[in-house]
Design a protein around this motif. Structure first.
Motif, short mmCIF file in Angstrom:
data_model
loop_
_atom_site.label_atom_id
_atom_site.label_comp_id
_atom_site.label_asym_id
_atom_site.label_seq_id
_atom_site.Cartn_x
_atom_site.Cartn_y
_atom_site.Cartn_z
N GLY A 169 0.79 -1.23 0.00
CA GLY A 169 0.00 0.00 0.00
C GLY A 169 0.82 1.28 0.00
N CYS A 170 2.12 1.15 -0.22
CA CYS A 170 3.01 2.31 -0.14
C CYS A 170 3.73 2.50 -1.47
CB CYS A 170 4.02 2.14 0.98
SG CYS A 170 3.27 1.84 2.60
N ASP A 171 4.64 3.48 -1.51
CA ASP A 171 5.53 3.65 -2.64
C ASP A 171 6.84 4.24 -2.11
OD1 ASP A 171 5.14 6.44 -2.27
OD2 ASP A 171 3.52 6.48 -3.73
N GLN A 172 7.74 4.57 -3.01
CA GLN A 172 9.06 5.02 -2.59
C GLN A 172 9.03 6.31 -1.78
OE1 GLN A 172 11.39 7.06 -6.04
NE2 GLN A 172 10.27 5.38 -6.99
N ASN A 173 7.95 7.06 -1.85
CA ASN A 173 7.84 8.32 -1.11
C ASN A 173 7.95 8.10 0.40
OD1 ASN A 173 7.22 11.25 -1.00
ND2 ASN A 173 5.36 10.55 0.03
N LEU A 174 7.58 6.92 0.88
CA LEU A 174 7.64 6.68 2.33
C LEU A 174 9.07 6.60 2.86
CD1 LEU A 174 4.54 6.27 2.26
CD2 LEU A 174 4.89 4.49 3.97
N ASP A 197 9.36 1.78 -7.25
CA ASP A 197 7.99 1.40 -6.88
C ASP A 197 7.72 -0.01 -7.39
OD1 ASP A 197 7.48 3.97 -5.85
OD2 ASP A 197 6.81 4.71 -7.80
N HIS A 198 7.15 -0.85 -6.52
CA HIS A 198 6.71 -2.15 -7.00
C HIS A 198 5.66 -1.96 -8.08
CE1 HIS A 198 8.92 -4.57 -4.21
NE2 HIS A 198 8.35 -4.06 -3.15
N VAL A 199 5.60 -2.90 -9.03
CA VAL A 199 4.59 -2.82 -10.08
C VAL A 199 3.20 -2.80 -9.44
CG1 VAL A 199 3.55 -4.04 -12.02
CG2 VAL A 199 6.03 -3.89 -11.82
N GLY A 200 2.41 -1.82 -9.84
CA GLY A 200 1.08 -1.63 -9.26
C GLY A 200 1.04 -0.54 -8.21
N LEU A 209 1.52 0.81 -14.56
CA LEU A 209 0.41 -0.05 -14.15
C LEU A 209 0.05 -1.09 -15.21
CD1 LEU A 209 -1.95 2.52 -12.38
CD2 LEU A 209 -0.22 1.01 -11.37
N SER A 210 0.40 -0.81 -16.47
CA SER A 210 0.09 -1.77 -17.53
C SER A 210 0.93 -3.04 -17.39
CB SER A 210 0.33 -1.15 -18.90
OG SER A 210 1.71 -0.92 -19.14
N ALA A 211 1.99 -2.97 -16.60
CA ALA A 211 2.85 -4.15 -16.40
C ALA A 211 2.29 -5.09 -15.35
CB ALA A 211 4.26 -3.70 -16.01
N TRP A 212 1.29 -4.61 -14.59
CA TRP A 212 0.75 -5.44 -13.51
C TRP A 212 -0.23 -6.46 -14.06
CZ3 TRP A 212 -4.03 -6.55 -11.33
CH2 TRP A 212 -3.99 -7.24 -10.08
N GLU A 217 -7.98 -3.23 -6.94
CA GLU A 217 -7.75 -4.59 -7.43
C GLU A 217 -6.31 -5.02 -7.16
OE1 GLU A 217 -8.19 -8.35 -9.27
OE2 GLU A 217 -9.53 -6.95 -8.26
N VAL A 218 -5.37 -4.11 -7.38
CA VAL A 218 -3.97 -4.40 -7.07
C VAL A 218 -3.82 -4.67 -5.57
CG1 VAL A 218 -1.62 -3.47 -7.03
CG2 VAL A 218 -3.09 -3.06 -9.01
N ALA A 219 -4.47 -3.82 -4.77
CA ALA A 219 -4.38 -3.97 -3.32
C ALA A 219 -4.97 -5.30 -2.86
CB ALA A 219 -5.11 -2.81 -2.63
N ARG A 220 -6.06 -5.71 -3.46
CA ARG A 220 -6.70 -6.97 -3.08
C ARG A 220 -5.75 -8.15 -3.31
NH1 ARG A 220 -9.00 -11.22 -5.26
NH2 ARG A 220 -8.69 -10.48 -7.39
N VAL A 221 -5.13 -8.19 -4.49
CA VAL A 221 -4.23 -9.30 -4.82
C VAL A 221 -2.97 -9.24 -3.96
CG1 VAL A 221 -2.81 -10.32 -6.64
CG2 VAL A 221 -5.10 -9.47 -7.17
N PHE A 222 -2.39 -8.04 -3.82
CA PHE A 222 -1.15 -7.91 -3.05
C PHE A 222 -1.39 -8.21 -1.57
CE2 PHE A 222 2.79 -5.02 -2.24
CZ PHE A 222 3.60 -6.13 -2.17
#
Length: 267
Positions: free
Chosen positions: A27-32, A50-53, A59-62, A184-189
Motif C-alpha cells: 500500500g506504499c511507494d518510494q515516497n515513504l 515502486d513495485h509494479v502496481g 500499471l500496464s505491467a501489472w 484490485e492491485v491492493a486486493r491481490v497484493f
C-alpha cells in the motif's frame, strides 16, 4: 519494457558510496522513504523504486497472475539490479519487501552484499509454536473487510498499522497512500502478503543480515523479529525505541542510523 521505467527507478546520493536499495511495503511507494533518504544519500548511492502496481510504476505491467506471488516482485528487484549493473547491493526491505529481499538474495546471492529486514514477517498467521500475531480467522476477516470496502478498510487500518495515535498526521499519510493504490492491485497484493509463508526461505540467506524491529508493532510483534533473527545464521537484531510498523516515518533518524551503521560496518 525496461525495469527502470516499469518500476519508476530513481537513483540519488553519493555515486562513490555503497549501493543501498530501498523497497517499500504494501500500500506504499518510494515516497515513504523520503525522511531517511537524505541521511543515507550523504554516504550511499541510493536506489528507490515502486513495485509494479504501486506509486508511479507502469500499471500496464501489472497482472494478477504473476503478481499473486512474491517471486514476481523478487524477479523485478533482480531485473533492476541487472539494468543498473550494480553488485554488492545492500537491500533494505520494509514489511513484505523484507521477504521479497530474502527471495532475491536466495536466488542470486552474488548480486548482494548485505540485507536489511525492516519490521519483517515471514508468516503473519500463528502456526503451532510459531506466533505470527494473527489467527487464520483474523487474517480472513482482514482480507474480507479490505475486499468489501477498500477505502473504509484503509481509513480504519492505516492508523492502527502506523501505531502513532499521538501523531495522527502519520496515520493520515499512510491512509492516503493506501487510498492511492488501485483496489484490485491492493486486493491481490494483500492476499499475497498476508497469506505468505516464507519461514523456510530464511535459512537460504547467506549474506550479512540486519533485522530491525520496533519495540511495539501490532503487525510484526517482537516474537516474529526474534524468530527471523534465529533463522538467519549470523544475523543481527536491533530493536528501535519506536512504535508501529513504519519506523521510516515514525522514527526516521533512528531507522537511518541503524541502516547506516550496518552498511558501513565491516563484514
Amino acid at each position: 519494457m525496461d525495469a527502470r521505467t516499469r518500476n519508476n527507478v530513481v537513483v540519488t546520493g553519493n555515486d562513490d558510496g555503497p549501493v543501498v536499495m530501498l523497497a517499500h511495503g504494501f500500500g506504499c511507494d518510494q515516497n515513504l522513504w523520503r525522511l531517511v533518504v537524505p541521511a543515507l544519500a550523504e554516504k550511499c548511492r541510493v536506489v528507490l523504486f515502486d513495485h509494479v502496481g504501486a506509486g508511479r510504476s507502469d500499471l500496464s505491467a501489472w497482472d494478477a497472475g504473476p503478481y499473486s506471488t512474491l517471486d514476481a516482485y523478487a524477479s523485478d528487484v533482480l531485473d533492476i539490479c541487472r539494468e543498473l549493473d550494480v553488485r554488492d547491493v545492500v537491500f533494505v526491505g520494509h514489511s513484505v519487501s523484507a521477504m521479497i529481499g530474502v527471495l532475491a538474495v536466495a536466488a542470486e546471492p552474488a548480486r548482494f552484499g548485505k540485507l536489511v529486514l525492516l519490521t519483517p514477517s515471514p508468516r503473519y498467521i500463528d502456526d503451532g509454536d510459531y506466533r505470527g500475531g494473527f489467527s487464520a480467522a483474523d487474517i480472513e476477516e482482514l482480507l474480507d473487510s479490505l475486499e468489501s470496502n477498500y477505502l473504509g478498510w484503509s481509513a480504519t487500518m492505516a492508523p492502527v498499522i502506523m501505531g502513532t495515535p499521538d501523531r495522527p498526521e502519520l496515520g493520515a499519510e499512510l491512509t492516503n497512500s493506501f487510498c492511492r493504490t488501485d483496489p484490485e492491485v491492493a486486493r491481490v497484493f494483500a492476499r499475497t502478503t498476508f497469506l505468505s509463508d516464507n519461514r523456510a526461505d530464511l535459512a537460504r540467506v547467506t549474506v550479512p543480515t540486519l533485522v530491525v524491529e520496533c519495540a511495539q508493532d501490532v503487525i510484526a510483534p517482537r516474537a516474529v523479529g526474534a524468530f527471523v533473527h534465529a533463522q538467519i545464521p549470523g544475523s543481527t537484531l536491533v530493536t528501535l525505541d519506536a512504535t508501529g510498523h513504519c519506523p521510516q516515518l515514525s522514527a526516521p533518524e533512528a531507522t537511518a542510523d541503524a541502516i547506516l551503521r550496518f552498511v558501513t560496518s565491516p563484514r
